[in-house]
Write a protein that holds these residues in place. Structure first.
Motif, PDB file in Angstrom:
ATOM      1  N   GLY A 323       0.798  -1.217   0.000  1.00 38.46           N
ATOM      2  CA  GLY A 323       0.000   0.000   0.000  1.00 38.46           C
ATOM      3  C   GLY A 323       0.830   1.267   0.000  1.00 38.46           C
ATOM      4  N   SER A 324       2.112   1.147  -0.357  1.00 40.30           N
ATOM      5  CA  SER A 324       3.007   2.300  -0.408  1.00 40.30           C
ATOM      6  C   SER A 324       3.094   2.795  -1.846  1.00 40.30           C
ATOM      7  CB  SER A 324       4.401   1.911   0.105  1.00 40.30           C
ATOM      8  OG  SER A 324       5.288   3.005   0.067  1.00 40.30           O
ATOM      9  N   LEU A 325       2.589   4.001  -2.106  1.00 39.37           N
ATOM     10  CA  LEU A 325       2.464   4.505  -3.460  1.00 39.37           C
ATOM     11  C   LEU A 325       3.429   5.669  -3.714  1.00 39.37           C
ATOM     12  CD1 LEU A 325      -1.436   4.555  -3.697  1.00 39.37           C
ATOM     13  CD2 LEU A 325       0.143   2.651  -4.076  1.00 39.37           C
ATOM     14  N   LYS A 326       3.783   5.846  -4.963  1.00 40.40           N
ATOM     15  CA  LYS A 326       4.733   6.891  -5.357  1.00 40.40           C
ATOM     16  C   LYS A 326       3.966   8.160  -5.717  1.00 40.40           C
ATOM     17  CE  LYS A 326       8.030   3.403  -6.870  1.00 40.40           C
ATOM     18  NZ  LYS A 326       8.764   2.793  -8.000  1.00 40.40           N
ATOM     19  N   LEU A 327       3.677   8.930  -4.680  1.00 39.31           N
ATOM     20  CA  LEU A 327       2.865  10.133  -4.825  1.00 39.31           C
ATOM     21  C   LEU A 327       3.724  11.366  -5.094  1.00 39.31           C
ATOM     22  CD1 LEU A 327       0.290   9.899  -1.898  1.00 39.31           C
ATOM     23  CD2 LEU A 327      -0.169   9.588  -4.324  1.00 39.31           C
ATOM     24  N   ASP A 328       3.183  12.274  -5.878  1.00 42.98           N
ATOM     25  CA  ASP A 328       3.786  13.596  -6.041  1.00 42.98           C
ATOM     26  C   ASP A 328       3.292  14.487  -4.906  1.00 42.98           C
ATOM     27  OD1 ASP A 328       4.967  12.709  -8.383  1.00 42.98           O
ATOM     28  OD2 ASP A 328       3.331  13.461  -9.648  1.00 42.98           O
ATOM     29  N   PHE A 329       3.540  14.049  -3.685  1.00 42.54           N
ATOM     30  CA  PHE A 329       2.950  14.740  -2.548  1.00 42.54           C
ATOM     31  C   PHE A 329       3.484  16.155  -2.392  1.00 42.54           C
ATOM     32  CE2 PHE A 329       2.271  15.673   1.987  1.00 42.54           C
ATOM     33  CZ  PHE A 329       0.921  15.434   2.065  1.00 42.54           C
ATOM     34  N   GLY A 330       4.721  16.360  -2.825  1.00 41.19           N
ATOM     35  CA  GLY A 330       5.285  17.703  -2.756  1.00 41.19           C
ATOM     36  C   GLY A 330       4.476  18.709  -3.553  1.00 41.19           C
ATOM     37  N   LEU A 331       3.901  18.241  -4.677  1.00 39.00           N
ATOM     38  CA  LEU A 331       3.061  19.120  -5.487  1.00 39.00           C
ATOM     39  C   LEU A 331       1.808  19.509  -4.720  1.00 39.00           C
ATOM     40  CD1 LEU A 331       2.283  20.476  -8.180  1.00 39.00           C
ATOM     41  CD2 LEU A 331       1.302  18.272  -8.886  1.00 39.00           C
ATOM     42  N   GLY A 332       1.164  18.516  -4.113  1.00 36.52           N
ATOM     43  CA  GLY A 332      -0.031  18.802  -3.336  1.00 36.52           C
ATOM     44  C   GLY A 332       0.252  19.717  -2.157  1.00 36.52           C
ATOM     45  N   TRP A 333       1.411  19.512  -1.524  1.00 35.53           N
ATOM     46  CA  TRP A 333       1.790  20.355  -0.393  1.00 35.53           C
ATOM     47  C   TRP A 333       2.030  21.778  -0.867  1.00 35.53           C
ATOM     48  CZ3 TRP A 333       5.574  23.601   1.266  1.00 35.53           C
ATOM     49  CH2 TRP A 333       5.632  23.869   2.641  1.00 35.53           C
ATOM     50  N   ALA A 334       2.778  21.909  -1.972  1.00 41.06           N
ATOM     51  CA  ALA A 334       3.096  23.237  -2.486  1.00 41.06           C
ATOM     52  C   ALA A 334       1.838  23.999  -2.896  1.00 41.06           C
ATOM     53  CB  ALA A 334       4.056  23.121  -3.671  1.00 41.06           C
ATOM     54  N   LYS A 335       0.827  23.277  -3.358  1.00 40.66           N
ATOM     55  CA  LYS A 335      -0.415  23.918  -3.779  1.00 40.66           C
ATOM     56  C   LYS A 335      -1.400  24.090  -2.619  1.00 40.66           C
ATOM     57  CE  LYS A 335      -1.981  22.876  -7.981  1.00 40.66           C
ATOM     58  NZ  LYS A 335      -2.434  22.082  -9.163  1.00 40.66           N
ATOM     59  N   ALA A 336      -0.983  23.711  -1.412  1.00 38.69           N
ATOM     60  CA  ALA A 336      -1.822  23.869  -0.211  1.00 38.69           C
ATOM     61  C   ALA A 336      -3.191  23.242  -0.407  1.00 38.69           C
ATOM     62  CB  ALA A 336      -1.950  25.344   0.163  1.00 38.69           C
ATOM     63  N   GLN A 337      -3.194  22.046  -0.978  1.00 39.46           N
ATOM     64  CA  GLN A 337      -4.450  21.339  -1.204  1.00 39.46           C
ATOM     65  C   GLN A 337      -4.848  20.550   0.034  1.00 39.46           C
ATOM     66  OE1 GLN A 337      -3.135  19.188  -4.663  1.00 39.46           O
ATOM     67  NE2 GLN A 337      -4.031  20.671  -6.079  1.00 39.46           N
ATOM     68  N   SER A 338      -6.136  20.367   0.223  1.00 42.40           N
ATOM     69  CA  SER A 338      -6.628  19.552   1.334  1.00 42.40           C
ATOM     70  C   SER A 338      -7.048  18.187   0.815  1.00 42.40           C
ATOM     71  CB  SER A 338      -7.814  20.239   2.014  1.00 42.40           C
ATOM     72  OG  SER A 338      -8.888  20.419   1.103  1.00 42.40           O
ATOM     73  N   PHE A 339      -6.843  17.161   1.644  1.00 46.74           N
ATOM     74  CA  PHE A 339      -7.143  15.791   1.275  1.00 46.74           C
ATOM     75  C   PHE A 339      -8.113  15.206   2.297  1.00 46.74           C
ATOM     76  CE2 PHE A 339      -3.073  16.871  -0.395  1.00 46.74           C
ATOM     77  CZ  PHE A 339      -2.834  16.092  -1.516  1.00 46.74           C
ATOM     78  N   ALA A 340      -9.122  14.495   1.821  1.00 40.97           N
ATOM     79  CA  ALA A 340     -10.040  13.774   2.706  1.00 40.97           C
ATOM     80  C   ALA A 340     -10.079  12.320   2.257  1.00 40.97           C
ATOM     81  CB  ALA A 340     -11.432  14.377   2.664  1.00 40.97           C
ATOM     82  N   THR A 341      -9.733  11.404   3.152  1.00 42.18           N
ATOM     83  CA  THR A 341      -9.612  10.001   2.792  1.00 42.18           C
ATOM     84  C   THR A 341     -10.417   9.129   3.752  1.00 42.18           C
ATOM     85  OG1 THR A 341      -7.688   9.623   4.216  1.00 42.18           O
ATOM     86  CG2 THR A 341      -7.255  10.448   2.007  1.00 42.18           C
ATOM     87  N   GLY A 342     -10.425   7.831   3.460  1.00 39.85           N
ATOM     88  CA  GLY A 342     -11.031   6.857   4.363  1.00 39.85           C
ATOM     89  C   GLY A 342     -12.451   6.475   3.980  1.00 39.85           C
ATOM     90  N   GLN A 343     -12.982   5.484   4.711  1.00 38.77           N
ATOM     91  CA  GLN A 343     -14.361   5.073   4.513  1.00 38.77           C
ATOM     92  C   GLN A 343     -15.305   6.257   4.754  1.00 38.77           C
ATOM     93  OE1 GLN A 343     -15.874   1.647   6.585  1.00 38.77           O
ATOM     94  NE2 GLN A 343     -13.910   0.593   6.538  1.00 38.77           N
TER      95      GLN A 343
END
Length: 403
Positions: A323-343
């Motif tokens: 379950g370890s994925l290669k995310l461009d997380f730095g892009l999301g962080w730099a764009k100050a995006q919010s994430f909502a996950t889970g059931q």
């Protein structure tokens, strides 16, 4: 009464319909049942005669062998039914009530449930917070793709329909309240969709279509749906969505710009999950997440109801198997995006969505192309669903749904 048929995972990429025990107000041992849950008494529960139960993409992940689900697991977490027996401790749910069952199993007593986080109940799954019917590593609660099923904590969980006759007239819409409609709505809502929003929905399967319809209900000005399968995209267009065929266009932002005049949307929803494929049709588990980070504006929101797992035995590399994925997380962080996950915490939404259906504001069955089949036809339904057809299959165990 001892006869009960159910849909069970065969362990080889398929399902079968077989006879199982009639449910009791106790959780007996069986495939996938956590040893700590064996013998758990449920006098707070009810027995339902299942009126409708749907095939879900999450079920399909197990059937494809992409989880550690055991052979013989009874499937099904999207359940609507009539109460035929109540436990000693049930006070407010009565025999004859027609109810929708949230796919989350929740006790109503733990800290998380009290705070409305019924998707991560602390008391129903010894392995981790959160549980569901008929699903791998979720405590072993027997699934509802069956003629009869036991539902625990009934007073807290079930949603009673105000009028049975009215409900049966709209049963194809109301059957979506157990999972798909709240899940799609949760994805759009947590992404911050509001009046005038522009929205990109990744995936035109049933949850993606539900998210697109939900975004419209929330007031979105434009909803763009992306998928690899043209039939599914046609279904999205049938209720007013713009579409992008991902297999024909490498750059999603470029296609968004052609539709909106700008290359970004206000909000995006991932309704694909860990079996995502890239533009070349090759599996790429992080492809959708990276695409929506790129295609969403700075400060925008990302709703992620698509399923991601901690173990994927069918993954193409060792990281993805964990379950370890290669995310461009730095892009999301730099764009100050919010994430909502889970059931999805179904109970936060299901009453309001029920009223939207009953009062004619929501047309979810049409949006997802609800298609009724018999319980014994479930193997065919799974096969067709796996091929990518633009249908949401609804099983009718007792032939109660009028066509």
């Amino acid at each position: 009464m001892t006869y009960n048929r159910a849909v069970a995972y065969t362990g080889n990429g398929g399902v079968t319909v077989k006879e199982i025990d009639f449910p009791e107000l106790v959780l007996r041992d069986g495939p996938g049942v956590n040893p700590q849950n064996v013998g758990r008494k449920c006098e707070h529960g009810v027995i339902l005669k299942v009126v409708s139960t749907n095939i879900c993409g999450s079920d399909q992940h197990m059937v494809r062998g992409r989880t550690t689900a055991p052979e013989g697991l009874v499937l099904g977490h999207e359940i609507t039914g009539e109460v035929i027996e109540t436990g000693r401790d049930v006070e407010f749910v009565k025999k004859g009530d027609l109810v929708s069952v949230p796919f989350n199993i929740a006790c109503g007593r733990c800290r998380n449930c009290i705070e409305g986080k019924t998707h991560i109940c602390l008391h129903v799954n010894p392995d981790r917070p959160g549980s569901a019917y008929g699903y791998v590593d979720m405590g072993g609660w027997v699934g509802g793709q069956a003629e009869y099923v036991m539902v625990p904590y009934a007073d807290f969980q079930v949603l009673k329909f105000p009028d049975k006759d009215e409900a049966m007239e709209k049963i194809l819409d109301l059957t979506m309240l157990s999972d798909i409609f709240p899940t799609g709505f949760h994805g759009a809502y947590t992404a911050g969709v509001k009046m005038g929003s522009t929205v990109y929905v990744a995936g035109a399967g049933p949850v993606g279509l539900a998210a697109a319809h939900s975004a419209q209900l929330l007031g979105a000005s434009v909803v763009i749906v992306g998928d690899l399968i043209e039939e599914r995209l046609a279904q999205a267009r049938s209720f007013g969505c713009e579409t992008i065929n991902i297999s024909k266009h490498d750059d999603i932002s470029e296609q968004i710009e052609q539709i909106l005049g700008v290359p970004e949307v206000d909000a995006a929803v991932d309704c694909v999950g860990f079996e995502a494929h890239g533009h070349n049709h090759q599996e790429a588990p992080a492809a959708v997440l990276n695409d929506i980070m790129d295609a969403t504006k700075a400060g925008g929101g990302l709703g992620i109801p698509g399923l991601y797992v901690t173990e994927d035995p069918g993954a193409s590399d060792e990281d993805a198997r964990r379950g370890s994925l290669k995310l461009d997380f730095g892009l999301g962080w730099a764009k100050a995006q919010s994430f909502a996950t889970g059931q999805t915490p179904v109970m936060q939404y299901h009453h309001g969505l029920m009223m939207s259906i009953l009062k004619g504001k929501a047309d979810i069955a049409k949006a997802v192309n609800a298609t009724v089949i018999r319980l014994e036809d479930a193997p065919r339904g799974y096969e067709e669903f796996d091929s990518g057809v633009a249908k949401k299959f609804v099983l009718d165990p007792h032939n109660l749904i009028r066509s």
